[in-house]
Design a protein around this motif. Structure first.
Motif, PDB file in Angstrom:
ATOM      1  N   VAL A   1       1.427  -4.259   5.563  1.00 23.52           N
ATOM      2  CA  VAL A   1       2.150  -2.989   5.659  1.00 23.52           C
ATOM      3  C   VAL A   1       2.690  -2.786   7.075  1.00 23.52           C
ATOM      4  N   LEU A   2       1.870  -3.114   8.088  1.00 27.96           N
ATOM      5  CA  LEU A   2       2.320  -2.954   9.476  1.00 27.96           C
ATOM      6  C   LEU A   2       3.534  -3.833   9.752  1.00 27.96           C
ATOM      7  N   ILE A   3       3.483  -5.078   9.293  1.00 25.35           N
ATOM      8  CA  ILE A   3       4.625  -5.980   9.488  1.00 25.35           C
ATOM      9  C   ILE A   3       5.857  -5.419   8.782  1.00 25.35           C
ATOM     10  N   ALA A   4       5.636  -4.938   7.543  1.00 25.32           N
ATOM     11  CA  ALA A   4       6.754  -4.394   6.762  1.00 25.32           C
ATOM     12  C   ALA A   4       7.362  -3.185   7.465  1.00 25.32           C
ATOM     13  N   LEU A   5       6.499  -2.334   8.014  1.00 21.50           N
ATOM     14  CA  LEU A   5       6.975  -1.141   8.711  1.00 21.50           C
ATOM     15  C   LEU A   5       7.845  -1.535   9.899  1.00 21.50           C
ATOM     16  N   ALA A   6       7.431  -2.603  10.572  1.00 23.26           N
ATOM     17  CA  ALA A   6       8.157  -3.028  11.763  1.00 23.26           C
ATOM     18  C   ALA A   6       9.471  -3.714  11.417  1.00 23.26           C
ATOM     19  N   THR A   7       9.526  -4.418  10.291  1.00 25.53           N
ATOM     20  CA  THR A   7      10.701  -5.240  10.001  1.00 25.53           C
ATOM     21  C   THR A   7      11.690  -4.605   9.034  1.00 25.53           C
ATOM     22  N   PHE A   8      11.197  -3.864   8.060  1.00 26.78           N
ATOM     23  CA  PHE A   8      12.117  -3.332   7.056  1.00 26.78           C
ATOM     24  C   PHE A   8      12.302  -1.824   7.223  1.00 26.78           C
ATOM     25  N   PRO A   9      13.453  -1.409   7.699  1.00 27.02           N
ATOM     26  CA  PRO A   9      13.668   0.028   7.899  1.00 27.02           C
ATOM     27  C   PRO A   9      13.517   0.818   6.598  1.00 27.02           C
ATOM     28  N   ASN A  10      13.952   0.234   5.481  1.00 28.91           N
ATOM     29  CA  ASN A  10      13.892   0.959   4.216  1.00 28.91           C
ATOM     30  C   ASN A  10      12.478   1.135   3.687  1.00 28.91           C
ATOM     31  N   PHE A  11      11.593   0.301   4.183  1.00 32.00           N
ATOM     32  CA  PHE A  11      10.203   0.384   3.731  1.00 32.00           C
ATOM     33  C   PHE A  11       9.552   1.643   4.273  1.00 32.00           C
ATOM     34  N   ARG A  12      10.125   2.094   5.409  1.00 26.87           N
ATOM     35  CA  ARG A  12       9.496   3.156   6.189  1.00 26.87           C
ATOM     36  C   ARG A  12       9.744   4.556   5.636  1.00 26.87           C
TER      37      ARG A  12
END
Lengths: 337, 507
Positions: free
Chosen positions: A43-54
């Motif tokens: 989740v942390l990686i996703a938050l950092a890399t995918f703006p739409n995930f946030r």
């Protein structure tokens, strides 16, 4: 004759015991919380890399999508901890959805009760056969998988009839939300909490662990082994039927083509969550992490867009293999000490 | 007023009359020894008493009322608790959970009160000498501690009758004393105890009465103090008393010292393994039986396992027939001619579901197969030879090993070891848990094998077996060799003296 000499525990022995206890604690924590740790990292990686995930929206989407698999995995956790397996849940999920959609014309209560009754009954049959004839759970529930799928196809004319949800209240349940989070998520969350309490803090929960840990010992210790087994399959059937119902409410129809392989996804989530496939150990908290991990991976692959969504299964499969290897190693580590 | 009474009970299995009109009476506060060879019907009787089996004839009465226990649960609820020979708890659950399973203290909401459960478990277990963290998985405890948990559990259930099936087989001497303390306490509280054991010393130390079974039939019941040891053994075996007396307590013919001039077949130098072994060195000559003496946990099993490649060594040299066995692994050890009989034959030795033939064949497959194909006739020839040679009693070579008696299982295991054509045989508790008759046979087999030139290392908790079977005894304490007994010194007195003197010197 034996030697009647008492030996004082030496300092070495005491230190060994302490070390063993420490190793046991550390390993136990990794077993229980490993999936959660991986989930947090992903989740942390996703938050950092995918703006739409946030976005909160996306989080709500993930949770809504994870609701039916979570219910199925919840039941599967109980089953696997007893050392069994339930392959019928994918079929029951679809069957439950079709039945719910059809029954919704008679009101929201019927839309829930019919799938629960039918899937629960199939769960009872699974449980009775497994507990009393000592047939392998794999075979019994495989038969139920085929039977339930056949039943679904029979009542839907080979899957070509789609029953639309007739009841507005039922449909609202699948699409409405409270505090921006879908109703079904709240329902599933409540059931998961109940499930956790039952597994960790009730005598039935203890029996579930005991049956999976050592069936012979459990029966000699007075645990109602057969009754426990029947109940976990009933529970699994009921939850699969309920999952089908809430999915029908969300989609507005009883879709007949979904659900193939749902049972395997559930098993994967449970095992990734740290439950031993051989039975006797596992937690629902782990299963939640397992389900969410698979859900997040799916969501991320959808975000990337140009990646074939089949890669999701490759990644899930890889995770599963890694977890099983790690589990095997951890269990051995614990035994050696 | 009898607490538990069994009248003319029979139990028939296909082809076997496991119990034949057996009667048995247990008084309140009585410690009643139940003895007999394996297959005499002790286990069947226990299972009838505890609701595992339903008798085919005869009746049970419990506290002066006719009783019938349909399930183990029924018997347990009525107050009959059992501790089985193999620890029967759930290894993956915590110590406290095992102790309280089915009887967990609950909060007002009906939920299990974990805190109270752990606290009570800690308090209870302290009385049994178990001081570990009760939240640990039971399976990570030593076997003796697990047994104590099983005992504590049995006693906890308001038991009126406690049945103990070989409770001391995995206990250290110190733990045995703790156990006897508990038994005396139960006795004082008027609880009836059925005590099954093969250790005669223990029986005479703790039991009031004795019932002897043989081949499913009752052969004697009465006060134990009135029964001479020699008479007890002869009743169990059904052999002539004079014959037993002539043969002595063990079947060993005498010290197997081998050829004292021959070079050692096994040479062990400075074995070290952290916390467990410190500079352990000894030699074994062809034809010699070297005993490893010491208390439980002294490093005897570890030494044997390490030589067989199944225990981690930090350093040390092992030579077989003058050849260096470097970095031993089980496969390499077998190649060098080392055969290990592990302590726990069920877990590490036999494959219970496979037949006698298949179990023996496992070891010889590499020798009788060509290009991966196995010659059936060669296998059969070898199997038949060992069945005869070791006098294995099986209905046919195709009988599953799990169905054989403990003694015969042990012989199958020995056959498999011998089929690898070893030079050195390492035996860890070869007669544990097997009946007196089979014990004697295994003991004479060890003698014969040594006489044929094998080097044998023998570990036994039975001091008499150790000194009578060994030509030399290497005594270990806390992983250190503290002395070697040779010639006239090989006696139980000297063995204990060696352990004891070293023990006091250190403090």
């Amino acid at each position: 004759m034996t030697m009647g000499l008492a030996s004082e525990p030496s300092a070495i022995v005491v230190e060994d015991v302490r070390k063993a206890e420490r190793t046991d604690r550390v390993v136990g924590t990794i077993q229980r919380q490993g999936a959660l740790a991986v989930l947090i990292v992903v989740v942390l990686i996703a938050l950092a890399t995918f703006p739409n995930f946030r976005s909160l929206d996306n989080a709500a989407t993930i949770l809504v999508a994870a609701a039916p698999p979570m219910l199925i995995a919840l039941g599967m956790t109980f089953v696997i901890i007893t050392g069994g397996i339930d392959l019928s849940v994918g079929s029951l999920y679809v069957l439950g959805g079709v039945l719910a959609a059809w029954a919704s014309q008679y009101g929201i209560l019927a839309a829930f009760l019919l799938p629960l009754a039918v899937c629960g009954a199939i769960g009872v049959a699974n449980g009775l056969l497994i507990a009393y004839t000592r047939m392998a759970p794999f075979i019994v529930t495989l038969a139920a998988l085929l039977g339930a799928r056949g039943l679904m196809r029979a009542i839907s004319s080979e899957g070509s009839d789609t029953y639309l949800v007739q009841n507005d209240a039922f449909r609202k349940l699948g699409n409405g939300s409270f505090l921006d989070i879908g109703y079904q998520v709240w329902l599933v969350a409540a059931l998961v909490v109940i499930g956790m309490v039952v597994l960790a803090r009730s005598r039935f929960g203890s029996s579930v662990y005991a049956v999976g840990g050592s069936e012979d010992a459990a029966s000699l210790m007075g645990v109602p082994v057969r009754r426990t087994k029947v109940w976990v399959y009933v529970l699994s059937g009921l939850l699969a039927g309920l999952a089908g119902a809430i999915n029908a409410a969300k989609l507005g129809s009883g879709v007949t083509v979904l659900g193939t392989g749902m049972e395997l996804d559930a098993i994967a989530a449970v095992v990734i969550g740290g439950t031993l496939l051989t039975g006797g150990a596992g937690t629902i908290a782990g299963t939640i992490a397992g389900v969410l991990l698979l859900g997040v991976i799916q969501n991320l692959i959808n975000q990337v867009g140009n990646v074939n969504s089949n890669w999701q299964q490759v990644i899930s499969g890889t995770f599963l293999a890694l977890v099983v290897v790690a589990q095997t190693y951890l269990v051995r580590l614990r035994r050696v000490t | 007023m009898a607490l538990l009474e069994v009248n003319d009970v029979s139990k028939i299995f296909p082809g076997v009359r496991a119990l034949d009109q057996v009667s048995f009476t247990l008084q309140p506060g009585e410690v009643h020894a139940l003895v007999g060879e394996n297959g005499a019907g002790k286990s069947t009787l226990i299972k009838v008493l505890t609701g595992v089996y339903q008798p085919d004839g005869g009746e049970l009465s419990y506290r002066d009322a006719p009783a019938q226990f349909g399930t183990p649960m029924d018997a347990q609820q009525a107050g009959i608790s059992t501790i089985y020979q193999e620890v029967n708890l759930v290894p993956l659950m915590s110590v406290a959970q095992n102790l309280f399973l089915g009887r967990e203290p609950r909060t007002g909401l009906g939920l299990i009160d974990r805190k109270r459960m752990d606290r009570e478990a800690r308090e209870i277990l302290t009385g049994y000498g178990v001081t570990t963290d009760v939240r640990r998985q039971l399976g990570t405890l030593a076997l003796g501690a697990q047994q104590m948990v099983a005992l504590a559990r049995a006693v906890m259930v308001d038991a009126k009758v406690v049945i103990m099936d070989e409770p001391t087989s995995s206990l250290e001497p110190r733990e045995v004393q703790t156990l006897f303390g508990v038994i005396r306490d139960l006795h004082a509280r008027g609880i009836g105890i059925v005590y099954v054991s093969h250790r005669l010393d223990e029986l005479y130390q703790i039991c009031d009465t004795v019932t002897i079974l043989r081949d499913g039939k009752l052969v004697h019941t009465g006060k134990l103090a009135d029964l001479e040891r020699i008479k007890l053994v002869s009743l169990m075996l059904g052999r002539d008393m004079a014959e037993v007396r002539r043969e002595g307590a063990t079947a060993f013919s005498g010290a197997a010292t081998g050829d004292t001039d021959a070079p050692p077949v096994l040479r062990v130098r400075k074995l070290n393994s952290r916390h467990k072994l410190h500079d352990v060195s000894f030699d074994v000559r062809p034809g010699e039986v070297v005993g490893l003496g010491g208390l439980l946990g002294a490093g005897r099993s570890e030494t044997i396992k390490a030589i067989g490649g199944a225990y981690h060594l930090d350093s040390g040299d092992i030579q077989v027939d003058g050849k260096d066995l470097k970095k031993p692994t089980p496969v390499r050890a077998v190649e060098f001619g080392i055969a290990v009989q592990p302590e726990d034959r069920k877990a590490e030795g036999i494959v219970p579901g496979l037949s006698v033939r298949e179990n023996i064949a496992l070891a010889v497959l590499p020798r009788v197969s060509r290009f991966g194909f196995v010659s059936d006739s060669k296998v059969n020839e070898i199997v038949d030879r060992y069945i005869k040679r070791l006098r294995i009693k099986a209905s046919s070579p195709d009988q599953a090993v799990g169905d054989l008696s403990g003694g015969n299982q042990q012989k199958v295991l020995l056959a498999r070891l011998l089929a690898t054509d070893p030079k050195v045989l390492l035996l860890d508790e070869p007669t544990r848990g097997i009946d007196v008759g089979a014990k004697a046979e295994v003991q004479s087999l060890i003698d014969e094998l040594a006489a044929e030139g094998l080097g044998v290392v023998l570990v036994s908790s039975d001091a008499e077996e150790l000194v009578e079977g060994s030509g030399r005894v290497v005594v270990l304490r806390d992983g250190v060799v503290v002395g070697t007994l040779t010639g006239d010194q090989v006696t139980t007195e000297d063995l204990m003296a060696t352990i004891a003197t070293e023990a006091t010197r250190e403090h």
